[in-house]
Enzyme design. Structure first.
Site, short mmCIF file in Angstrom:
data_model
loop_
_atom_site.label_atom_id
_atom_site.label_comp_id
_atom_site.label_asym_id
_atom_site.label_seq_id
_atom_site.Cartn_x
_atom_site.Cartn_y
_atom_site.Cartn_z
N ASP A 119 0.87 -1.17 0.00
CA ASP A 119 0.00 0.00 0.00
C ASP A 119 0.91 1.23 0.00
O ASP A 119 1.94 1.26 0.67
CB ASP A 119 -0.90 -0.02 1.24
CG ASP A 119 -1.86 1.14 1.28
OD1 ASP A 119 -1.96 1.87 0.28
OD2 ASP A 119 -2.50 1.34 2.33
N SER A 120 0.52 2.25 -0.73
CA SER A 120 1.39 3.40 -0.97
C SER A 120 1.50 4.36 0.21
O SER A 120 2.32 5.28 0.18
CB SER A 120 0.89 4.18 -2.18
OG SER A 120 -0.39 4.73 -1.89
N GLY A 121 0.66 4.21 1.21
CA GLY A 121 0.58 5.20 2.27
C GLY A 121 -0.65 6.07 2.15
O GLY A 121 -0.91 6.93 3.00
N GLY A 122 -1.43 5.86 1.08
CA GLY A 122 -2.64 6.66 0.89
C GLY A 122 -3.63 6.49 2.02
O GLY A 122 -4.33 7.44 2.39
N PHE A 123 -3.71 5.28 2.60
CA PHE A 123 -4.64 5.09 3.72
C PHE A 123 -4.19 5.89 4.94
O PHE A 123 -5.03 6.35 5.72
CB PHE A 123 -4.74 3.61 4.08
CG PHE A 123 -5.72 3.34 5.18
CD1 PHE A 123 -7.09 3.40 4.95
CD2 PHE A 123 -5.30 3.05 6.47
CE1 PHE A 123 -8.00 3.18 5.97
CE2 PHE A 123 -6.20 2.82 7.50
CZ PHE A 123 -7.56 2.88 7.25
N ASP A 174 -2.34 7.98 -3.35
CA ASP A 174 -3.68 8.55 -3.48
C ASP A 174 -4.08 9.20 -2.17
O ASP A 174 -3.39 9.08 -1.16
CB ASP A 174 -4.70 7.47 -3.86
CG ASP A 174 -4.90 6.45 -2.74
OD1 ASP A 174 -3.92 6.14 -2.04
OD2 ASP A 174 -6.03 5.97 -2.56
N GLN A 222 -10.96 6.43 -6.80
CA GLN A 222 -11.50 7.16 -5.66
C GLN A 222 -12.78 7.87 -6.08
O GLN A 222 -13.31 7.62 -7.16
CB GLN A 222 -10.45 8.13 -5.11
CG GLN A 222 -9.28 7.46 -4.41
CD GLN A 222 -9.66 6.85 -3.06
OE1 GLN A 222 -10.80 6.99 -2.58
NE2 GLN A 222 -8.72 6.14 -2.44
N GLY A 249 -11.03 3.88 -0.84
CA GLY A 249 -11.99 4.78 -0.22
C GLY A 249 -13.26 4.12 0.24
O GLY A 249 -14.30 4.77 0.40
N ASP A 299 -7.92 -7.35 1.18
CA ASP A 299 -7.06 -7.33 2.36
C ASP A 299 -7.82 -6.67 3.49
O ASP A 299 -8.74 -5.87 3.25
CB ASP A 299 -5.77 -6.55 2.09
CG ASP A 299 -6.00 -5.04 2.22
OD1 ASP A 299 -5.61 -4.46 3.24
OD2 ASP A 299 -6.59 -4.43 1.29
N HIS A 368 -5.98 -18.91 13.55
CA HIS A 368 -7.27 -19.48 13.16
C HIS A 368 -8.01 -18.58 12.18
O HIS A 368 -8.49 -19.04 11.14
CB HIS A 368 -8.16 -19.72 14.38
CG HIS A 368 -9.59 -19.94 13.99
ND1 HIS A 368 -10.09 -21.17 13.64
CD2 HIS A 368 -10.62 -19.06 13.83
CE1 HIS A 368 -11.36 -21.05 13.29
NE2 HIS A 368 -11.71 -19.77 13.40
#
Length: 404
Positions: A119-123, A174, A222, A249, A299, A368
């Site tokens: 993940d690019s860091g957008g989150f 993003d 987005q 998003g 994910d 589990h």
């Protein structure tokens, strides 16, 4: 050989990359094995430099290069994961790109020899909103959550970091906007994300992979909950002609039905012949519903986070293992599972681990839950191939959604 490459480059306008093409020919490929006749579910195979991924697939989250509470051996042999995630922002902060380049990338650093997605860091633009400032022309300024230092994440820098990490699939930078978000801001953010995407693509074109294999860029759709903005974002994404696409998003607080609407809209508009990745989703029911809409990749931190806190997902429903009702239940954790821990340990014992704050409880719970998630998508794939997915979906959803 390098000298020959320079000569060819000078006199025949051939790049060094073209001269040594064999080490750069392992681009990602995607084939569809079968489509479900009663939904848009499909079973496919993604091929990367580090192996194949059978879709639909769930990807365990290894933010800092580790899936929390589990050894890589667990992830590989017990969970049977085919691909894991890393996070650009967090890996940049620790251990840093110098360490990753020195060792030869994240695969070498954490011992995972199968595909990795970053993940690019957008989150983090969303989740660390109290620690960041967005400048559409520059990128995002972050204040480190570790020591307070300031760092600029431009599209170019993010691509450089993802090059250093060495993931097989890398995400474009993003802005992940919150819910609710007004239309004008969502529109402005969507346009900024597209400008950053063009810069990401340009940076990748200007640079080479560090470790001798290609990396595949996924742009991110987005636009919030606004259908016209989502469709406009898809136009932007398709204009870049990348080899896979992500839907971002979602799972940021919107009602579940709105999330399904957005996924449905995007899957209908995105190309059939490229993998579709729905980011950050979700519950077992969310995954099955979105598979039916045409999503290939998922994910979420839910299986490990919930596993650490005593929430267990099973084929019969969800169990809060701290509840008194499991105190003298000596039946297996999940009788329908083939995981060794589900046969070896009882519900009563697992509850005892949680209420006693023994670290083994979160370890068993995480193991589990991830095994269940991977078994869930594996079974969904099998049903698609058999042509019985729609019937199976209707039967299984009420079971996995209930609380025991």
């Amino acid at each position: 050989m390098v000298g020959l490459g320079l000569v060819l480059q000078k006199y025949f306008f051939i790049s060094i990359k073209d001269v040594f093409l064999p080490q750069f020919t392992n681009k990602m490929k995607f084939i569809i094995d079968k489509k479900d006749e009663k939904s848009r579910a499909r079973a496919g195979v993604i091929t990367t430099a580090h192996g194949q991924i059978e879709t639909p697939i769930f990807m365990p989250v290894g933010t800092l290069g580790a899936v929390k509470a589990l050894h890589m051996k667990n992830v590989r042999e017990d969970v049977k994961a085919q691909i894991i995630l890393g996070n650009t922002y967090h890996l940049y902060m620790r251990p840093g790109t110098d360490i990753l380049r020195e060792v030869g990338g994240l695969h070498k650093f954490n011992g995972w020899d199968k595909p990795i997605l970053t993940d690019s860091g957008g989150f983090q633009v969303f989740s660390l909103s109290h620690r960041r400032k967005i400048n559409p022309e520059e990128g995002v300024w972050f204040q480190s959550h570790i020591d307070g230092s300031k760092h600029l994440f431009s599209p170019e820098k993010v691509m450089d970091i993802e090059r250093a990490i060495g993931a097989d699939i890398i995400m474009a930078f993003d802005e992940c906007i919150p819910y609710p978000c007004d239309y004008q801001y969502a529109k402005k953010s969507m346009e900024t994300t597209f400008k950053w995407l063009k810069r990401c693509v340009k940076r990748l074109d200007e640079t080479e992979p560090y470790y001798g294999y290609e990396q595949t860029l996924f742009p991110i759709v987005q636009g919030g909950i606004y259908h016209d903005l989502r469709l406009r974002s898809i136009e932007h994404v398709l204009s870049m002609n990348c080899d896979g696409n992500a839907i971002g998003g979602v799972a940021v607080g919107e009602p579940t039905e709105e999330m399904y609407e957005i996924a449905d809209l995007c899957c209908q508009a995105l190309p059939e012949d490229k993998p579709r990745y729905l980011m950050g989703v979700g519950t077992p029911a969310n995954i099955i519903e979105n598979i039916s809409l045409g999503v290939d990749m998922f994910d979420c931190v839910m299986p490990t986070r919930n596993g650490r806190n005593g929430m267990i997902f099973t084929w019969e429903g969800m169990m809060n293992m701290r509840n008194e009702k499991w105190k003298d239940d000596f039946s297996p954790i999940d009788a329908n599972s083939d995981l060794f821990a589900d046969k070896e340990y009882s519900r009563a014992y697992l509850r005892h681990m949680y209420v006693s704050d023994e670290i083994l409880g979160p370890m068993i719970g995480s193991l589990h839950n991830l095994h269940f998630y991977l078994d869930l998508v594996k079974t969904a794939r099998k049903k698609i191939l058999e042509g019985t997915f729609a019937t199976w979906k209707d039967e299984i959803l009420p079971k996995i959604s209930r609380k025991l």
